[in-house]
Structures are given as structure tokens and as C-alpha cells.
Design a protein around this motif. Structure first.
Motif, short mmCIF file in Angstrom:
data_model
loop_
_atom_site.label_atom_id
_atom_site.label_comp_id
_atom_site.label_asym_id
_atom_site.label_seq_id
_atom_site.Cartn_x
_atom_site.Cartn_y
_atom_site.Cartn_z
N TYR A 1 1.07 -1.42 8.00
CA TYR A 1 2.00 -0.31 8.22
C TYR A 1 2.40 0.21 6.84
CZ TYR A 1 2.35 -2.18 12.97
OH TYR A 1 2.06 -2.63 14.24
N THR A 2 2.00 1.43 6.55
CA THR A 2 2.27 1.99 5.23
C THR A 2 3.06 3.28 5.37
OG1 THR A 2 1.25 2.76 3.18
CG2 THR A 2 0.02 3.16 5.20
N TYR A 3 4.02 3.49 4.45
CA TYR A 3 4.95 4.62 4.53
C TYR A 3 4.93 5.38 3.21
CZ TYR A 3 6.61 1.86 8.48
OH TYR A 3 6.67 1.12 9.65
N GLU A 4 4.89 6.71 3.32
CA GLU A 4 4.86 7.60 2.16
C GLU A 4 5.84 8.75 2.39
OE1 GLU A 4 4.44 9.41 -1.17
OE2 GLU A 4 3.25 7.59 -0.87
N PHE A 5 6.73 8.98 1.41
CA PHE A 5 7.76 10.01 1.58
C PHE A 5 7.22 11.41 1.28
CE2 PHE A 5 7.89 9.53 -2.93
CZ PHE A 5 8.33 10.74 -3.43
N VAL B 1 -4.17 10.72 2.57
CA VAL B 1 -4.60 9.34 2.69
C VAL B 1 -4.93 8.99 4.13
CG1 VAL B 1 -2.34 8.27 3.04
CG2 VAL B 1 -4.12 7.01 1.83
N GLN B 2 -4.27 9.64 5.09
CA GLN B 2 -4.58 9.39 6.50
C GLN B 2 -5.99 9.88 6.83
OE1 GLN B 2 -1.62 10.94 9.15
NE2 GLN B 2 -2.29 9.65 10.85
N LYS B 3 -6.39 11.03 6.28
CA LYS B 3 -7.76 11.52 6.49
C LYS B 3 -8.79 10.59 5.86
CE LYS B 3 -6.50 16.41 6.78
NZ LYS B 3 -6.64 17.78 6.15
N GLU B 4 -8.47 10.03 4.70
CA GLU B 4 -9.40 9.11 4.05
C GLU B 4 -9.61 7.85 4.90
OE1 GLU B 4 -8.40 10.35 -0.59
OE2 GLU B 4 -7.71 8.43 0.23
N PHE B 5 -8.54 7.35 5.50
CA PHE B 5 -8.68 6.18 6.38
C PHE B 5 -9.57 6.50 7.57
CE2 PHE B 5 -4.31 4.68 4.76
CZ PHE B 5 -4.91 3.87 3.80
N GLU B 6 -9.44 7.71 8.10
CA GLU B 6 -10.29 8.10 9.23
C GLU B 6 -11.75 8.20 8.82
OE1 GLU B 6 -8.65 11.74 10.62
OE2 GLU B 6 -6.81 10.83 11.42
N VAL C 1 0.32 -9.30 9.28
CA VAL C 1 0.95 -8.00 9.41
C VAL C 1 1.64 -7.68 8.09
CG1 VAL C 1 2.67 -6.63 10.64
CG2 VAL C 1 1.27 -8.28 11.89
N VAL C 2 1.27 -6.56 7.48
CA VAL C 2 1.77 -6.19 6.16
C VAL C 2 2.46 -4.84 6.24
CG1 VAL C 2 1.18 -5.92 3.73
CG2 VAL C 2 -0.21 -7.39 5.18
N SER D 1 -9.00 3.51 10.78
CA SER D 1 -7.82 3.99 11.50
C SER D 1 -7.26 2.95 12.46
CB SER D 1 -8.17 5.27 12.28
OG SER D 1 -8.57 6.29 11.38
N ASN D 2 -8.11 2.08 12.99
CA ASN D 2 -7.63 1.09 13.95
C ASN D 2 -6.85 -0.05 13.30
OD1 ASN D 2 -8.89 2.51 16.01
ND2 ASN D 2 -10.79 1.34 15.84
N PHE D 3 -6.88 -0.13 11.98
CA PHE D 3 -6.23 -1.25 11.29
C PHE D 3 -5.05 -0.82 10.43
CE2 PHE D 3 -10.85 -1.83 11.54
CZ PHE D 3 -10.91 -2.89 12.43
N VAL D 4 -4.69 0.47 10.48
CA VAL D 4 -3.61 0.95 9.64
C VAL D 4 -2.82 2.01 10.38
CG1 VAL D 4 -5.13 2.66 8.55
CG2 VAL D 4 -3.03 1.95 7.38
N THR D 5 -1.51 2.02 10.13
CA THR D 5 -0.61 3.06 10.65
C THR D 5 0.08 3.71 9.47
OG1 THR D 5 -0.23 1.85 12.72
CG2 THR D 5 1.37 3.55 12.11
#
Length: 349
Positions: free
Chosen positions: A121-125, A133-138, A95-96, A143-147
Motif C-alpha cells: 500500500y503506497t501513498y503519494e500526495f 507511477v500507477q500506469k507504470e505498475f499496470e 503487508v507493507v 497491479s494485483n500486488f500494489v494499491t
């Protein structure tokens, strides 16, 4: 390849164009137009002919995506990424937590390291960067491996319930987030910070020590390219006689001895020419005829001329072996400074 897939068009060295397959769409490249319909139902890696050349459609990997992604921020490249994954002790199931998603270059490599049972779990202000970046993950099926969350961890900390194995901070002021990172790390967890300036590193290290982190180390990872070349060298014969068991000399040493005799003969011949010139001059003077002696040029040296002729004969000899081997030399051009990576461990929570 199917409609909706992300495909990387390899056009040449350091030239990769990312596209998303859409039926009926046409993209322009330096080799001409490429129709998406012609790529569908085609395996990755096949050579595709274009009006002015050819290209290869490649399946995205973490390394290729780093070279092709749209830059929304400064990104980390494979040299730093490989060291980060190694020092954070990442493996499937880890878990990262990442603060500062940016363009998602490191995020793709982290996800691949913890799949299929781990999570990032990644956070961007920045809201727009977070959405992109969320669309790129999709699109990449991750998407199932990142929040991904739009969140300011410096002011509000990490909104995380589970304990993390590792934390990565890519922030302007990482020391402001060390306390919150300690709260989400489990015993034996690792933390890494990326800072371009040494002043940031010094302040971060002081804060890490204050909060009980140990085994602090700061590194700067630079890649040194090498140029590989093939060198040809001819075996050198120094003329040292070598006698075999039956008392005869080996062929290379016979040749060396012969050349030594020839060399002496050439010297005698050169000196003989000088003696003959002197004799003729004396005879002519006795006859009352003044004949000037033959002069050599100022830079001429009979022994050096004879020696150079001996060297030329040695270069053309067929009995001497030629050796071929490869050598490597460091390139004069090297990648410049990107930033400092600081690693630490938390043994007591």
C-alpha cells in the motif's frame, strides 16, 4: 516480447533506454534507429544489430528499473534498497505500507519481495506523480500486488484497515507520521524512515521513542568500489646457503654463492685497475713524464656499480620463480552521501 511490453534497451555500461513496444513505432538510439516490429516475437537478451552497432533488449527487473526509470523525484538505489528489505524482515506474504511513492524505485523492489501473496500500500500526495507511477505498475503487470492512492498521510494518516508488517516513510517530516504509522503496525512490526539531514533523524528518533518504538538504529549505507589488479613478483634470493641431505647445496644457493664469488672478483678487478693506474703514474713520474691519474665521476662508486650489475643478473636469472596473484585496492572515487536510514521495532501496540 509482445506488443505492449516494457523493454529495457541495454546500450552499454550505465546506459539503458526504457521503451514500450508499439507496432509501427521507431525509436532513435546512439546506434541508429530501432524498429519495434523487429523486437516483437523475439526472446529477451538476444543481440539486436543496429545501423551503427548493436544492443540487447532486457526484461525489466527491480534493479534494472532503478537504473532506467524516469526521475520524477530523488530515488533510492540498490545499495539502500537491499538494506531496507533486509531490516524490515520482508518475505512473501508480508503487508507493507509506503508513504512517499515518488518515482517508484523502492516500490518495485518491495512488491517483488512480498509477491505472490503479499501486498504493498503506497501513498503519494502529488497527483501527477501518483498517476504516472500507477500506469507504470499496470504496464509492468504488478497491479494485483500494489494499491496506489493520492493521499496526504501527514495530515490525514493512513486509511488502512488491515495490520501491516512494515512501514516505510520517505517524507520531509517523517516525525509527523509516526503516530499514524504506529496505528497500522501489528505487534513486532518494523518501521524505517529515510532522511537526508541528521537534524531530521534526531527529531524522528525522539518521536519514535515517545511512541514506544525500540531497537532504534540509524545507518548510512555507502558502496566502496575496489579495483582488482594482477601483480607479478619474482622470487627473491637472499644468498643463504642451504644444504640438502646428501651434503650438496641446492641450485639456487649454489648460484647465490657463485654470484657472491663473482661479486668479490669484480671488486678485486676494480681495485686492481686503480692500483695499475697508480703504478703507471708513479713510473711515468720517475721517467719525468707527468701523466694525470684516471678519475671517476663524482657520483661513481665502484662497489655500487658492481652491486647494480649483480642485481641485473639476478633479475634475468631463469632459475628464480615468478609469482602471479591478484590484489584489490579501494578506488579513490566513492559514492557520495544520499541519506540516513533509521530502523525501529514496535513490540507493544
Amino acid at each position: 516480447m509482445e506488443e505492449g511490453d516494457t523493454v529495457l534497451l541495454h546500450l552499454g555500461y550505465d546506459n539503458i533506454l526504457p521503451i514500450r513496444l508499439t507496432r509501427g513505432r521507431v525509436d532513435q538510439t546512439k546506434y541508429g534507429a530501432i524498429r519495434h516490429d523487429n523486437l516483437m516475437n523475439t526472446p529477451y537478451g538476444r543481440k539486436i544489430q543496429c545501423p551503427k552497432g548493436w544492443l540487447h533488449p532486457l526484461q525489466p527487473t527491480a534493479e534494472l528499473w532503478t537504473l532506467a526509470l524516469p526521475h520524477r523525484t530523488q530515488i533510492l538505489y540498490s545499495t539502500d534498497i537491499s538494506l531496507i528489505i533486509l531490516q524490515l524482515h520482508l518475505r512473501p506474504g508480508s503487508v507493507v505500507v509506503e508513504a512517499g511513492t515518488g518515482s517508484g524505485s523502492l516500490s518495485h523492489a518491495l512488491i517483488r519481495s512480498v509477491m505472490p501473496t503479499g501486498h504493498l500500500y503506497t501513498y503519494e500526495f502529488h497527483a501527477e506523480r501518483c498517476s504516472a507511477v500507477q500506469k507504470e505498475f499496470e504496464h509492468h503487470g504488478l497491479s494485483n500486488f500494489v494499491t496506489v492512492k493520492h493521499h496526504d498521510v501527514c495530515d490525514k494518516g493512513f486509511p488502512l484497515d488491515c495490520a501491516a508488517d512494515a512501514v516505510f516513510l520517505d517524507l520531509p517530516s517523517p516525525w509527523e507520521c509516526v503516530k499514524s504509522a504506529k496505528q497500522v503496525l501489528q505487534t513486532g512490526g518494523r518501521i524505517c524512515t529515510f532522511s537526508p539531514c541528521i537534524e531530521q533523524v534526531q527529531r524522528t528518533c525522539d518521536t519514535l521513542r515517545e511512541h514506544g518504538f525500540e531497537d532504534l538504529i540509524t545507518v548510512e549505507c555507502l558502496a566502496q568500489p575496489y579495483s582488482v589488479q594482477t601483480i607479478h613478483l619474482q622470487e627473491v634470493d637472499f644468498g643463504n646457503a642451504k644444504v640438502t641431505g646428501n651434503g650438496s647445496e641446492t641450485r639456487p644457493h649454489k648460484m647465490a654463492k657463485l654470484e657472491s664469488a663473482e661479486f668479490k672478483e669484480e671488486l678485486k678487478t676494480d681495485h686492481g685497475e686503480h692500483d695499475e693506474i697508480k703504478g703507471n703514474t708513479t713510473g711515468n713520474l720517475n721517467a719525468g713524464v707527468d701523466a694525470p691519474p684516471k678519475e671517476h665521476s663524482k657520483n661513481s662508486d665502484p662497489q655500487s656499480d658492481a652491486g647494480s650489475r649483480s642485481v641485473k643478473r639476478q633479475e634475468g636469472r631463469s632459475d628464480l620463480k615468478r609469482h602471479e596473484f591478484r590484489v584489490s585496492a579501494p578506488s579513490l572515487v566513492r559514492q557520495g552521501h544520499t541519506g540516513f536510514l533509521t530502523f525501529a521495532s514496535l513490540y507493544l501496540v
